[in-house]
Design a protein around this motif. Sequence first.
Motif, PDB file in Angstrom:
ATOM      1  N   ASP A 186       0.837  -1.414   0.001  1.00  0.00           N
ATOM      2  CA  ASP A 186      -0.051   0.069   0.070  1.00  0.00           C
ATOM      3  C   ASP A 186       0.808   1.302   0.069  1.00  0.00           C
ATOM      4  O   ASP A 186       0.371   2.381  -0.693  1.00  0.00           O
ATOM      5  N   THR A 187       1.959   1.401   0.813  1.00  0.00           N
ATOM      6  CA  THR A 187       2.958   2.480   0.880  1.00  0.00           C
ATOM      7  C   THR A 187       3.325   2.658  -0.644  1.00  0.00           C
ATOM      8  O   THR A 187       3.638   3.777  -1.012  1.00  0.00           O
ATOM      9  N   LEU A 188       3.899   1.502  -1.203  1.00  0.00           N
ATOM     10  CA  LEU A 188       4.642   1.652  -2.489  1.00  0.00           C
ATOM     11  C   LEU A 188       3.584   2.183  -3.171  1.00  0.00           C
ATOM     12  O   LEU A 188       3.805   3.197  -4.139  1.00  0.00           O
ATOM     13  N   ALA A 189       2.265   1.814  -3.373  1.00  0.00           N
ATOM     14  CA  ALA A 189       1.255   2.211  -4.451  1.00  0.00           C
ATOM     15  C   ALA A 189       1.142   3.714  -4.207  1.00  0.00           C
ATOM     16  O   ALA A 189       0.925   4.549  -5.135  1.00  0.00           O
ATOM     17  N   ASP A 190       1.178   4.194  -3.050  1.00  0.00           N
ATOM     18  CA  ASP A 190       1.020   5.665  -2.744  1.00  0.00           C
ATOM     19  C   ASP A 190       2.279   6.451  -3.268  1.00  0.00           C
ATOM     20  O   ASP A 190       1.732   7.568  -3.805  1.00  0.00           O
ATOM     21  N   ILE A 191       3.525   5.968  -3.255  1.00  0.00           N
ATOM     22  CA  ILE A 191       4.588   6.636  -3.616  1.00  0.00           C
ATOM     23  C   ILE A 191       4.520   6.599  -5.066  1.00  0.00           C
ATOM     24  O   ILE A 191       4.928   7.776  -5.795  1.00  0.00           O
ATOM     25  N   ALA A 193       1.700   6.834  -6.759  1.00  0.00           N
ATOM     26  CA  ALA A 193       0.538   7.033  -7.363  1.00  0.00           C
ATOM     27  C   ALA A 193       0.540   8.007  -8.667  1.00  0.00           C
ATOM     28  O   ALA A 193      -0.175   8.096  -9.757  1.00  0.00           O
ATOM     29  N   ASP A 194       1.380   9.325  -8.510  1.00  0.00           N
ATOM     30  CA  ASP A 194       1.226  10.177  -9.444  1.00  0.00           C
ATOM     31  C   ASP A 194       2.670  10.154 -10.574  1.00  0.00           C
ATOM     32  O   ASP A 194       2.850  10.975 -10.764  1.00  0.00           O
ATOM     33  N   THR A 195       3.126   8.866 -10.732  1.00  0.00           N
ATOM     34  CA  THR A 195       4.016   8.369 -11.738  1.00  0.00           C
ATOM     35  C   THR A 195       3.710   7.553 -12.789  1.00  0.00           C
ATOM     36  O   THR A 195       2.541   6.943 -12.551  1.00  0.00           O
ATOM     37  N   ASN A 196       4.749   7.369 -13.661  1.00  0.00           N
ATOM     38  CA  ASN A 196       4.535   6.667 -14.769  1.00  0.00           C
ATOM     39  C   ASN A 196       5.695   5.235 -14.426  1.00  0.00           C
ATOM     40  O   ASN A 196       5.689   4.566 -15.420  1.00  0.00           O
ATOM     41  N   ILE A 197       6.066   5.287 -13.197  1.00  0.00           N
ATOM     42  CA  ILE A 197       6.858   4.220 -12.843  1.00  0.00           C
ATOM     43  C   ILE A 197       6.281   2.701 -12.866  1.00  0.00           C
ATOM     44  O   ILE A 197       5.149   2.786 -12.277  1.00  0.00           O
ATOM     45  N   LEU A 198       6.996   1.818 -13.558  1.00  0.00           N
ATOM     46  CA  LEU A 198       6.591   0.456 -13.451  1.00  0.00           C
ATOM     47  C   LEU A 198       6.928  -0.416 -12.442  1.00  0.00           C
ATOM     48  O   LEU A 198       8.089   0.089 -11.690  1.00  0.00           O
ATOM     49  N   VAL A 199       6.585  -1.683 -12.219  1.00  0.00           N
ATOM     50  CA  VAL A 199       6.889  -2.490 -10.905  1.00  0.00           C
ATOM     51  C   VAL A 199       7.195  -3.876 -11.588  1.00  0.00           C
ATOM     52  O   VAL A 199       6.358  -4.378 -12.408  1.00  0.00           O
ATOM     53  N   LEU A 200       8.431  -4.407 -11.195  1.00  0.00           N
ATOM     54  CA  LEU A 200       8.659  -5.948 -11.536  1.00  0.00           C
ATOM     55  C   LEU A 200       8.753  -6.328 -10.259  1.00  0.00           C
ATOM     56  O   LEU A 200       9.581  -6.115  -9.418  1.00  0.00           O
ATOM     57  N   SER A 201       7.753  -7.669 -10.259  1.00  0.00           N
ATOM     58  CA  SER A 201       7.775  -8.111  -8.736  1.00  0.00           C
ATOM     59  C   SER A 201       8.160  -9.536  -8.820  1.00  0.00           C
ATOM     60  O   SER A 201       7.472 -10.332  -9.554  1.00  0.00           O
ATOM     61  N   ASP A 202       9.159  -9.973  -8.390  1.00  0.00           N
ATOM     62  CA  ASP A 202       9.890 -11.403  -8.410  1.00  0.00           C
ATOM     63  C   ASP A 202       9.348 -12.233  -7.434  1.00  0.00           C
ATOM     64  O   ASP A 202       9.750 -11.944  -6.196  1.00  0.00           O
ATOM     65  N   PRO A 222      -4.500  -3.520  -5.901  1.00  0.00           N
ATOM     66  CA  PRO A 222      -4.894  -3.030  -7.385  1.00  0.00           C
ATOM     67  C   PRO A 222      -4.088  -1.913  -8.091  1.00  0.00           C
ATOM     68  O   PRO A 222      -4.009  -2.038  -9.411  1.00  0.00           O
ATOM     69  N   ALA A 223      -3.680  -0.900  -7.365  1.00  0.00           N
ATOM     70  CA  ALA A 223      -2.899   0.298  -7.881  1.00  0.00           C
ATOM     71  C   ALA A 223      -1.692  -0.207  -8.635  1.00  0.00           C
ATOM     72  O   ALA A 223      -1.104   0.348  -9.489  1.00  0.00           O
ATOM     73  N   LEU A 224      -1.155  -1.267  -7.803  1.00  0.00           N
ATOM     74  CA  LEU A 224       0.169  -1.725  -8.175  1.00  0.00           C
ATOM     75  C   LEU A 224      -0.136  -2.765  -9.607  1.00  0.00           C
ATOM     76  O   LEU A 224       0.712  -2.886 -10.401  1.00  0.00           O
ATOM     77  N   ARG A 225      -0.905  -3.757  -9.203  1.00  0.00           N
ATOM     78  CA  ARG A 225      -1.119  -4.760 -10.443  1.00  0.00           C
ATOM     79  C   ARG A 225      -1.420  -3.842 -11.813  1.00  0.00           C
ATOM     80  O   ARG A 225      -0.884  -4.700 -12.886  1.00  0.00           O
ATOM     81  N   GLU A 226      -1.855  -2.768 -11.915  1.00  0.00           N
ATOM     82  CA  GLU A 226      -2.017  -2.232 -13.101  1.00  0.00           C
ATOM     83  C   GLU A 226      -1.009  -1.553 -13.920  1.00  0.00           C
ATOM     84  O   GLU A 226      -0.915  -1.486 -15.061  1.00  0.00           O
TER      85      GLU A 226
END
Length: 386
Positions: A186-191, A193-202, A222-226
Amino acid sequence: MALPTIVSKLPDVGTSIFSVMTQLAQECGAINLAQGFPDYDPPLALQEALTRHARTAGHHQYAPMPGLPRLREAIAAKTARVYGVPAPDPATEITVTCGATEALYAVLAAVVHPGDEVLVLEPAYDLYGPAIRLQGGVPVYVPLTSPTFRPDWDRVRAALTPRTRLIMLNSPHNPSGAVLSAADLDTLADILADTNILVLSDEVYEHMVFDGQPHGSVLQQPALRERAFVLSSFGKTYHATGWKVGYCVAPPALTAEVRRVHQFLTFAVSTPTQHALADVLAADPTHDQQLPAFYQPKRDLFRELLAESRFELLPVPGGYFQLARYARISTEPDVAFAQRLTREAGVAVVPVSAFYHNGHDEGLIRFCFAKQDTTLRAAAERLRLL
């Protein structure tokens, strides 16, 4: 005639420490607790399924590039069942890859452009940095502090710049076993939120979380999954690391980019192997749920066996690795200690400095406890003599 001059793209990178220590273990006849693979076989039903499909006409040619439809459908059902989330679309959101390693490389090759920054929480698996650099990307390392190796989200936030393209997560974490919580995500999603940064989750150790705790997958936020690529490994889940089958779950637009690379990287994964995995997913859908009860006793046994040794054992919330400090035994650098341990004590381990881009040494080594109990007992007997 002068030979062509080759300018290496990775001049500072040698043979992987895991290969080095495994070879040293073989040369010395040491017990190999270095490289992360089990010394027991996959489930019998999976072996029998592979044999069956290896003898089936038509199962020896290329599989469809994204993976067999029946396997992708089984992965979608498993994802929904395990994480309580809407099932990913097998046609547009799941890609079967040659292990999570290929998936990771394909993701980076697909989305990282020269000059892009990629945040890496360190210590980190030794593939991450070189794979980023091969795309022309710039790894930006954010340290995780021992003994818990928990992320400092303020430091993550401070490391972001307009050039940040992607952040890499690994939970359960290799080498420490640290596990991200739902609050972390949740904290990462907030960080972000207003960026175009992608996430790679191993998340290759997703089914090895202990003490009754759940694995918090990015797929559940949900906000990270997208904005995320989530990687999983059949090799880890089914004790079959040599099969090299993994998969990537991502939204359709991100999956399309992964497949652009995957089709030119490996194109497709072994056809009979995919059929075998689809069979066992359908026949035994609870296999993954049994893994904590399978691995936690191994963790506990190994810790109990070393409790009276001079090693200081760090916590292991997940994964199948045990970190240990050896300060009460030696003041040697961790590489030297690991090599001497292999040669003189007959137990091979991995020095944790190998997980740092700059060789940072905290006097830690990594044991793999994904071994038969007899192997763990034999290794502990030698280690207690130190």
